[in-house]
Motif scaffolding. Structure first.
Motif, short mmCIF file in Angstrom:
data_model
loop_
_atom_site.label_atom_id
_atom_site.label_comp_id
_atom_site.label_asym_id
_atom_site.label_seq_id
_atom_site.Cartn_x
_atom_site.Cartn_y
_atom_site.Cartn_z
N PRO A 122 0.83 -1.21 0.00
CA PRO A 122 0.00 0.00 0.00
C PRO A 122 0.86 1.27 0.00
CG PRO A 122 -0.91 -1.58 1.53
CD PRO A 122 0.39 -2.16 1.03
N LEU B 298 -0.93 3.30 -2.79
CA LEU B 298 -1.99 4.24 -2.38
C LEU B 298 -1.91 5.57 -3.14
CD1 LEU B 298 -2.26 3.72 1.51
CD2 LEU B 298 -3.90 3.03 -0.24
N ALA C 99 -7.70 7.27 1.67
CA ALA C 99 -7.48 5.85 1.88
C ALA C 99 -8.20 5.26 3.09
CB ALA C 99 -5.99 5.57 1.99
N LEU C 100 -8.59 6.11 4.05
CA LEU C 100 -9.26 5.63 5.27
C LEU C 100 -9.99 6.81 5.89
CD1 LEU C 100 -9.19 2.86 6.84
CD2 LEU C 100 -7.43 3.85 8.28
N ALA D 236 -12.92 1.75 6.52
CA ALA D 236 -12.34 1.65 5.18
C ALA D 236 -13.43 1.65 4.11
CB ALA D 236 -11.51 0.39 5.07
N ILE E 279 -11.45 3.17 0.77
CA ILE E 279 -10.51 2.43 -0.07
C ILE E 279 -11.25 1.74 -1.24
CG2 ILE E 279 -10.49 0.22 1.20
CD1 ILE E 279 -7.44 2.02 -0.28
N ASP E 280 -12.57 1.58 -1.14
CA ASP E 280 -13.31 1.00 -2.28
C ASP E 280 -14.12 2.08 -3.02
OD1 ASP E 280 -15.08 1.41 -0.23
OD2 ASP E 280 -16.17 -0.48 -0.48
N PHE F 284 -10.11 4.93 -6.00
CA PHE F 284 -9.23 3.77 -5.88
C PHE F 284 -9.62 2.66 -6.85
CE2 PHE F 284 -8.26 5.90 -1.91
CZ PHE F 284 -6.86 5.83 -1.93
N TYR G 45 -4.86 -3.23 8.39
CA TYR G 45 -5.19 -2.50 7.15
C TYR G 45 -4.20 -2.85 6.04
CZ TYR G 45 -5.78 1.65 4.13
OH TYR G 45 -5.98 2.49 3.06
N LEU H 149 -4.98 -5.18 2.64
CA LEU H 149 -4.89 -4.48 1.37
C LEU H 149 -3.76 -5.03 0.50
CD1 LEU H 149 -6.43 -2.25 0.06
CD2 LEU H 149 -4.88 -0.58 1.04
N LEU I 85 -12.01 -4.75 -3.80
CA LEU I 85 -11.75 -3.67 -2.85
C LEU I 85 -12.85 -3.59 -1.80
CD1 LEU I 85 -10.34 -0.83 -5.15
CD2 LEU I 85 -9.09 -2.21 -3.49
N ALA J 174 -12.33 -3.90 2.11
CA ALA J 174 -12.77 -2.82 3.00
C ALA J 174 -13.60 -3.40 4.15
CB ALA J 174 -13.57 -1.79 2.22
#
Lengths: 290, 420
Positions: B195, B199, B209-210, B217, B221-222, B226, B383, B387, B404, B408
């Protein structure tokens, strides 16, 4: 007189029993007990009862891991035993160089499983591996092996079999060599073909060694961890995500020790259940009648 | 010379004292158990030798572990909650994770914040206190093989951050440079599954990212940024085939670049040394980190800190370790041994000459303008691991959004324990 010395056999057994207790039963009991607890992030232990099990059974990802583990075992156990039996039959005949063959079949056993994993991950590397180098050289397309969701489990089975088949062969070879030669000879005189001799003479007499190898092999394969950890990390897309790896990840990646111990206990229960079924399957007729 | 009883007694006492000296020295000697990254001998041993030279009464028992195993091995050791090890190396975003779980000693009294880059202090802090010693930071630059670019007739990327290449340009050039059937690749990430490295692709498209509280997440992240960015990453391996699949060993990708099998490498400043030492004939140039044409430039940052086990019984010796390792000259020595981006302001001044190159000018610019640290969360260990495996999987193909989202959800489940 005999009664007075009744303790003697126990004295001889004591060191082994102590070892069994300390290194086998104690960890099992600790794992079973630990699976009923949870740890706070600061390391305090809390009793949670069956919560860890309940959460596992509610988790679809856990069922996917169980499915992958069962598929893996349904394929690898018969496959490894067939390979081991084939090797044992080949290595039984007293031909020239048979000792060399027996030793070479055994050689993979001397390589540690971690080293086996690293060697094969290099050999089968999609970009730099010699196997793909050879495939390219003969004009065949390069294969992704461990890096493809379709091929990874099959590749894992092949690598584990490369390592395991020679080991299990030793037990089966010992069983084959224990069968009196006269039985085969008399069957041959009665006109039995090679297949009939194998099917009706050799195989029934191999039930005991086969039962042992099947149970021990099943247990070993349920506990397979190193190649998954070292090479695939359970992927791609969960294709090689076996129960032992899930237990490891729960403990050391997700810091959830209760869940990890619950998974270990479930593995133990599954292995015991399957071993009992296998032993039943291979029970001698005279034992079944009792 | 005549031997009187007195001289015999005197020399006996002197000999006895001489014999007892090493034993006394041993009794006063402190041993510190240190877990460190498995970098090569020549990048690690001189550092510890210098510390031991300055502190003859402290002996360091250094255990070096490979990158692929160090975090798991540390978990096992730290969870035993004993005083072993006394000191351990800390990936900066893991500071919160270790601190929240009581594995790091507070270091505020030992660290003068004004000596460090503010971003380094931020990365070393958890709930307003410093828990890890900011030993170095990092930056990624785009290395390119001048010979391969010349042979393909492609104008190489500029070293000017204002004229940096877009990812679309990297892909286009990569297609011209790669010959996957011959094992020649156009582009590779140094850390293909991490990541840390990946990222910034989503962040370049505006992704976060978070969640800001570091505990959610899903929806981050989804999110669309991303999904698009990692879809692009997937294309490099599957459709365009310009990147070497399955190369997750971070030592191998620089070798691919160094040996002329890969035309571009997005890698850390420290890999340049590998090229100078191992591939002296390699003709390479350096350009800034690419970005998406419709997005903005974002670069990764943060790197190795070290921390002190709060259960250590050697308080004085660990304090000495922290102070000495963060001194201007030992930190400058570390920079020379393995050139991570310095966190200590004095090293930038002290080594001003070294920084007068394209690479370091880029690094300075990126560190100040485009660097975005990894998410701050006590659940970074979980995390990152979840990932990492997902990014690995995506490079082999599959539905990006579905993968993703699954990751997440898994992250949310695992970091829920840090709530409240």
């Amino acid at each position: 007189m005999l009664r007075e010395k009744a303790w003697i056999p126990y004295a001889f057994l004591a060191p082994a029993l102590l070892g069994l207790l300390l290194f086998r039963f104690a960890p099992i009991l600790i794992a079973l007990g630990g699976s009923l607890f949870s740890q706070s992030i600061r390391g305090d232990t809390l009793f949670v009862g069956l919560k860890n099990y309940h959460e596992l059974f509610e988790d679809p990802a856990f069922w996917a891991v169980i499915r992958t583990t069962l598929v893996f075992n349904l394929i690898i156990n018969p496959f490894q035993i067939l390979c081991a039996l084939g090797l044992a039959l080949l290595a039984r005949r007293p031909t020239r160089f048979v000792e060399i063959f027996r030793a070479s079949f055994l050689l993979p056993m001397t390589v540690s499983i971690a080293l086996t994993s690293i060697i094969w991950s290099i050999m089968l590397d999609p970009t730099l591996g010699p196997v793909n180098g050879f495939l390219r050289w003969i004009g065949a397309p390069a294969q992704p092996f461990f890096r493809s969701a379709d091929q990874a489990l099959g590749t894992l089975i092949m690598v584990a079999t490369w390592k395991g088949a020679g080991y299990w062969m030793v037990f089966l070879l010992a069983g084959l060599l224990a069968i009196p030669e006269q039985l085969n000879e008399s069957a041959a005189i009665d006109g039995a073909t090679a297949w009939q001799r194998f099917r009706y003479v050799t195989l029934p007499l191999m039930k005991r060694p086969l039962a042992f190898v099947l149970v021990a092999d099943t247990a070993a394969n349920f506990l397979l961890f190193a190649p998954v950890y070292i090479v695939t990390n359970g992927g791609p897309a969960g294709a090689t995500h076996l129960l032992m790896f899930e237990a490891y990840q729960s403990a050391f990646a997700y810091l959830n020790h209760g869940r990890s111990l619950a998974i270990s206990s479930i593995i133990l229960a599954i292995v015991i259940a399957i071993a009992l079924m296998e032993l039943r399957l291979f029970r001698q007729p005279e034992e079944a009648e009792r | 010379m005549s031997f009187t009883r007195r001289t015999v007694l005197k020399s006996g006492a002197a000999a006895g004292a001489a014999l007892a000296m090493p034993a006394i020295a041993r009794a006063q000697q402190t041993n510190l158990k240190v877990v460190w990254m498995g970098w090569p001998d020549n990048q690690v041993l001189p550092l510890f030798a210098e510390f031991e030279k300055r502190n003859p009464s402290i002996k360091l028992a250094v255990e070096r572990m490979p990158f692929s195993q160090i975090f798991q091995a540390l978990e096992v050791r730290l969870n035993a909650r004993s005083g072993d090890p006394d000191i351990f190396i800390v990936d900066s975003p893991l500071t919160a994770s270790y601190a929240a779980r009581g594995h790091l000693m507070e270091l505020d009294s030992l660290i003068d914040k004004s000596r460090f880059a503010p971003s380094a202090i931020e990365a070393a802090s958890f709930q307003g206190k410093i828990y890890s010693a900011p030993f170095g930071s990092s930056m990624q630059v785009l290395y390119y093989n001048k010979g391969m670019f010349r042979a393909a007739g492609i104008e190489p990327p500029s070293a000017d951050p204002a004229k940096r290449w877009t990812w679309e340009q990297v892909l286009e050039a990569g297609r011209k440079l790669a010959r996957p059937a011959d094992n020649i690749w156009g582009f590779s990430f140094e850390q293909q599954e991490r990541p840390y490295q990946l990222l910034p692709l989503g962040q370049s498209l505006g992704g976060v990212a978070l969640s800001p509280d570091g505990l959610k997440a899903t929806g981050f992240i989804d999110g669309p940024a991303f999904v698009e960015a990692f879809g692009f990453m997937q294309k490099l391996y599957t459709e365009a085939k310009i990147s070497p699949p399955g190369q997750f060993d971070t030592a191998l990708t620089p070798e691919l670049f160094g040996s002329g099998k890969c035309a571009m490498l997005l890698g850390g400043t420290f890999v340049a040394d590998t090229f100078f030492n191992k591939f002296p004939n390699l003709e390479f140039g350096v350009a800034p980190h690419p970005y998406f044409a419709k997005g903005k430039p974002v670069t990764p940052t943060g790197a190795w800190h070290f921390g002190v086990n709060p259960r250590t019984t050697q308080k004085a010796a660990v304090n000495q370790f922290v102070t000495d390792m963060l001194s201007d000259d030992i930190n400058a020595l570390w920079f020379k041994l393995r050139p991570y981006v310095p966190t200590l302001n004095a090293v930038w001044t002290k080594e001003a000459k070294t920084f007068d190159t394209d690479m370091w000018r880029i690094v300075k610019h990126e560190s100040q303008i485009t660097a975005v640290p990894r998410p701050a969360t006590p659940g970074f260990r979980e995390y990152e691991d979840i990932l990492r495996v997902t990014l690995r999987d995506l490079q082999a193909g599959g539905d990006v959004k579905a993968a993703l989202s699954a990751a997440a959800q898994k992250i949310d489940r695992e970091i829920a324990k840090y709530k409240g």
